[in-house]
Each structure stands twice: as C-alpha cells, then as structure tokens.
Design an enzyme around this catalytic site. Sequence first.
Site, PDB file in Angstrom:
ATOM      1  N   CYS A 139      34.624  44.417  40.977  1.00  0.00           N
ATOM      2  CA  CYS A 139      34.543  45.381  40.106  1.00  0.00           C
ATOM      3  C   CYS A 139      33.244  45.264  39.327  1.00  0.00           C
ATOM      4  O   CYS A 139      32.963  44.239  38.551  1.00  0.00           O
ATOM      5  CB  CYS A 139      35.650  44.971  39.092  1.00  0.00           C
ATOM      6  SG  CYS A 139      35.544  45.894  37.518  1.00  0.00           S
ATOM      7  N   CYS A 142      33.170  45.189  35.300  1.00  0.00           N
ATOM      8  CA  CYS A 142      33.974  44.015  34.847  1.00  0.00           C
ATOM      9  C   CYS A 142      32.691  42.927  34.845  1.00  0.00           C
ATOM     10  O   CYS A 142      32.446  41.992  33.980  1.00  0.00           O
ATOM     11  CB  CYS A 142      34.917  43.350  35.562  1.00  0.00           C
ATOM     12  SG  CYS A 142      36.071  44.553  36.003  1.00  0.00           S
ATOM     13  N   ASP A 143      32.099  42.850  36.107  1.00  0.00           N
ATOM     14  CA  ASP A 143      31.115  41.669  36.396  1.00  0.00           C
ATOM     15  C   ASP A 143      29.827  41.813  36.346  1.00  0.00           C
ATOM     16  O   ASP A 143      28.876  40.862  36.463  1.00  0.00           O
ATOM     17  CB  ASP A 143      31.758  41.034  37.625  1.00  0.00           C
ATOM     18  CG  ASP A 143      33.261  40.460  37.412  1.00  0.00           C
ATOM     19  OD1 ASP A 143      33.710  40.122  36.435  1.00  0.00           O
ATOM     20  OD2 ASP A 143      33.807  40.744  38.468  1.00  0.00           O
TER      21      ASP A 143
END
Length: 319
Positions: A139, A142-143
């Site tokens: 992701c 997200c990261d």
Amino acid sequence: MSAEVEKVLIIGSGPAGLTAAVYAARANLNPLCIEGLVVGGIPGGQLMITTEVENYPGFPEGIKGPEMMQKFRDQAERFKTRFVTQDVDRVDFSSKPFGVWADGKEYRAQTVIISTGASAKWLGLENEQKLQNKGVSACATCDGFFFRNQDVCVVGGGDTAMEEALYLAGLCKSVTVIHRRDTLRASQIMQARAKAHEKISFIWDTEVVDVLDVEAGTVNGLKLRNLKTGEETLHPTEGLFVAIGHVPNSQVFKGILDQDELGYLVTKPGTVETNIPGVYACGDVQDKLWRQAVTAAGTGCMAAMSAERWIAEEEFKGA
Ligand code: NDP
C-alpha cells in the site's frame, strides 16, 4: 440463545456494505454493520488505501478514497446504522436466525449481507513476509511517506501497480516497475502516465525471486530473474511495493457458502443471492470482473432491497 435478533446484519464496510446500510436503514430495518479490519487494519475497505478516485460519478473533481468512505459512513450513520469494529471469525447459517461471531461475541440475524471485499495478493516469498513493514508493503498511500527520497520498486503490471508507481514517484527518488511480461495489463491512460513520468522506469519479463536483507532487518535489494534468459541479478532498492491483484476475503465462509475456484462467493446470476436464502453477497467478495466502487455500491443496494423483500415475505408467511 442470548443475542438479540437483528433484522439485517452487514459484514464489511466498503462501498457495498455501506450502501447496503444506507438502504436498509432507510427501509427501517435498523441494520448492524460489523466493519472488519481486514484491509490495512482499518475499516472501510480498499478505498481507505487508495489515493484519488476519479471515476465515481458525482465527484467531477475526483475525491480521495478515505474521504469518500467517510462520506459513505456519515450517510449510513445519518439513518442510524449501528457499527461494531471487529473481524468476524465464525458464522453459522445452518439454522435461523443466522449466527455470526466476532471477537467472541455472538450476533443473531434474520438476514446477513456479506460485503467483506478482497485483499492484496502477495508474491509468496518467505523473506517478503519477514520484511513486511520493514521495507515491504502492499500500500503506497499507507507507507509511501516512509520512503521519501529513496529508490523503490513496484511489482505488477496492472492499474494498481501503475497507480502505486505514480503515487510513489511523487515522493521517492526513483521508482522501478518490475513486470513478469513485456506488456502491461493496465489501462492505456495509466500506462501512458507511468511511462511518461521521468522518475519511473521498467524492468520487463522479470520476477522477484528473493527480498534482501532479513539479517539487516530492512530491504536493501531484490534478487531478480529474467524469465526469458533465466539470468539472475541483484537490484539494489530500499522498498518493495507488491501490486499484483487481490484475493476475496471469504475464508470464514468456506464450506458454508458456495465459492468458485478462486474463493469468490457465488451468487445466482443477476442477483446477490447466495446458496442460502436470506444470506446475500455483494461487492468485491463476489465480483472478480468489475471490482469498482460504483459496481460494489450497486450490488450493496441490491442486497439491502433483497433482504427487505425476504423479511417481508417471511413475515407474511409466518403471519
Ligand atoms: P490486475 O489483476 O489487473 O493486475 C495484476 C498484475 O499483477 C498483472 O499485471 C499480473 O501480471 C501481475 N501479477 C499477478 N500475480 C503475479 C505474481 N505472482 N507475480 C508477479 N506478477 C503478478 O490487478 P489490479 O489490482 O492491478 O487491478 C484490479 C482491477 O482494479 C482492474 O480491473 C483495474 O483496472 C482496477 N483498478 C483501477 C484503478 C483506476 O482506474 N484508477 C486503480 C487500481 C485498480 P500479468 O499481467 O502477467 O497477469
């Protein structure tokens, strides 16, 4: 039996589940939605880990995935949908009212709407798992932030891979897309955007065979194999983003509801009915073809309306 009997119990809170909640709530069915944490450890499904949604009608300027899901949730709450934030770990549809268990608590319901969605697929390499959250991710939204000004790789050739690569290109020093063939599966527009980006390059006909370096506790390279020549090389990188598709979140229904060979729940053509009357499946858990927020929402609507009709019929029969 201790649990109160719900009229409609919804499992999952992506576009399908929350649309079902809006329709069921407005039909006075007082739905309970068990919003799972399967995707990224947060409720709301895959759109919570998506950047820009440009193709959901009604948002001409586009909207961020999490913002859109908040709007879906606000709408469901406005009509008094109740939420429980837990993953469902067991169901029993062999007798009525149906049984659903989450974190040791029992729920009972006249109808169940399953909208558990799908999750990202992994390559299946031992070190890929060991280095998850230590340089391996599925992701970018997200990261990606943790890889600012670093060199990263994305595996896959579909729209997700292009989307991840483009997102990362906005943050990272370089992005290398590694694809097992020499043509991309992604839509023409996404391909064109990725190929035109100066920070994105491609390695074709190649698979990742190992992720390094478990001993260092972080990603510092990939072992690659060219599928045409068999040649193996080491490719230094600081991050690996896996973007190779999805699997349906249907494990908990195995042996209980009909599934296809890939684990997608089977619904009767043109309906959202499973093999058990009163249990409905909508969204990506039953759809390997379209997988769009708008199609998921459409089937969520069908599920709530089907549940409403079924309850009315059952009540009529029992009257
Ligand atoms: P896809 O199934 O479309 O693509 C998966 C990609 O990963 C393919 O290129 C496939 O290779 C590759 N792959 C699969 N398994 C492996 C493996 N074990 N090792 C290496 N590579 C592998 O999945 P996506 O998640 O990209 O997209 C799913 C759907 O969602 C599509 O319909 C897509 O259009 C849509 N989508 C739309 C977006 C948008 O419009 N903004 C954004 C994201 C998704 P191969 O090509 O060789 O099969």
